[in-house]
Design a protein around this motif. Sequence first.
Motif, PDB file in Angstrom:
ATOM      1  N   GLY A   1      73.404  16.044 -21.761  1.00 39.71           N
ATOM      2  CA  GLY A   1      73.723  15.747 -23.144  1.00 39.71           C
ATOM      3  C   GLY A   1      72.530  15.329 -23.986  1.00 39.71           C
ATOM      4  N   ASP A   2      71.435  14.962 -23.341  1.00 41.22           N
ATOM      5  CA  ASP A   2      70.235  14.545 -24.068  1.00 41.22           C
ATOM      6  C   ASP A   2      69.519  15.743 -24.679  1.00 41.22           C
ATOM      7  N   PRO A   3      68.697  15.487 -25.701  1.00 39.87           N
ATOM      8  CA  PRO A   3      67.810  16.508 -26.223  1.00 39.87           C
ATOM      9  C   PRO A   3      66.426  16.405 -25.582  1.00 39.87           C
ATOM     10  N   LEU A   4      65.659  17.485 -25.689  1.00 43.31           N
ATOM     11  CA  LEU A   4      64.296  17.492 -25.172  1.00 43.31           C
ATOM     12  C   LEU A   4      63.551  18.615 -25.866  1.00 43.31           C
ATOM     13  N   ARG A   5      62.299  18.383 -26.206  1.00 36.81           N
ATOM     14  CA  ARG A   5      61.487  19.430 -26.816  1.00 36.81           C
ATOM     15  C   ARG A   5      60.309  19.756 -25.919  1.00 36.81           C
TER      16      ARG A   5
ATOM     17  N   PHE B   1      65.159  34.808 -18.632  1.00 41.05           N
ATOM     18  CA  PHE B   1      64.794  34.697 -20.041  1.00 41.05           C
ATOM     19  C   PHE B   1      65.576  33.580 -20.706  1.00 41.05           C
ATOM     20  N   VAL B   2      64.916  32.851 -21.588  1.00 40.72           N
ATOM     21  CA  VAL B   2      65.567  31.799 -22.362  1.00 40.72           C
ATOM     22  C   VAL B   2      65.593  32.155 -23.846  1.00 40.72           C
ATOM     23  N   ALA B   3      64.424  32.402 -24.419  1.00 37.04           N
ATOM     24  CA  ALA B   3      64.349  32.683 -25.859  1.00 37.04           C
ATOM     25  C   ALA B   3      63.024  33.347 -26.182  1.00 37.04           C
ATOM     26  N   SER B   4      63.012  34.140 -27.251  1.00 29.64           N
ATOM     27  CA  SER B   4      61.770  34.756 -27.712  1.00 29.64           C
ATOM     28  C   SER B   4      61.686  34.660 -29.227  1.00 29.64           C
ATOM     29  N   ILE B   5      60.475  34.837 -29.746  1.00 25.34           N
ATOM     30  CA  ILE B   5      60.245  34.726 -31.176  1.00 25.34           C
ATOM     31  C   ILE B   5      59.153  35.699 -31.570  1.00 25.34           C
TER      32      ILE B   5
ATOM     33  N   THR C   1      66.573  26.013 -29.574  1.00 29.91           N
ATOM     34  CA  THR C   1      65.921  26.643 -30.718  1.00 29.91           C
ATOM     35  C   THR C   1      64.449  26.852 -30.407  1.00 29.91           C
ATOM     36  N   ILE C   2      64.002  28.095 -30.532  1.00 29.92           N
ATOM     37  CA  ILE C   2      62.593  28.406 -30.346  1.00 29.92           C
ATOM     38  C   ILE C   2      61.907  28.427 -31.705  1.00 29.92           C
TER      39      ILE C   2
ATOM     40  N   LEU D   1      60.192  24.683 -27.850  1.00 31.36           N
ATOM     41  CA  LEU D   1      61.575  24.945 -27.473  1.00 31.36           C
ATOM     42  C   LEU D   1      62.333  23.631 -27.605  1.00 31.36           C
ATOM     43  N   GLN D   2      63.177  23.564 -28.626  1.00 36.25           N
ATOM     44  CA  GLN D   2      64.031  22.404 -28.811  1.00 36.25           C
ATOM     45  C   GLN D   2      65.309  22.633 -28.036  1.00 36.25           C
TER      46      GLN D   2
END
Length: 126
Positions: A15-19, A47-51, A69-70, A81-82
């Motif tokens: 449940g925590d956030p991490l960047r 794969f997680v995310a790309s930009i 969010t990338i 990566l948030q």
Amino acid sequence: QIQLAESGGRLVQAGDPLRLSCTASARTFGSYAAAWFRQAPGQEREFVASISPNSVSTYYADSVKGRFTISRDNAENMLYLQMNSLKLEDTAVYYCAKAAIPYSLGSGEADEYNDWGQGTQVTVSS
């Protein structure tokens, strides 16, 4: 070849956030799509995310869509990566990667990336 270095991984609770951050060694990083991948123990890298280079195009794995969010700051040669609402199954080593071809949009195909960081460990506990 551009050197990439991830940071920010640590032990967090569900449940925590991490960047996570990824520092690139060259300003040319801004001309390439970039991505985050992860690998959990005993599993294949996924794969997680790309930009895209200009941040207009982003892609996410279904498992993280709406939670991660990338983003990037080309002026600072940084990729981020948030991660919000972390789950136990997000536990993995997270890697940043740079596309091999400039000005591509980015994708989930690992073969399209030729520079990789060493990874940063994210552990989510209950």
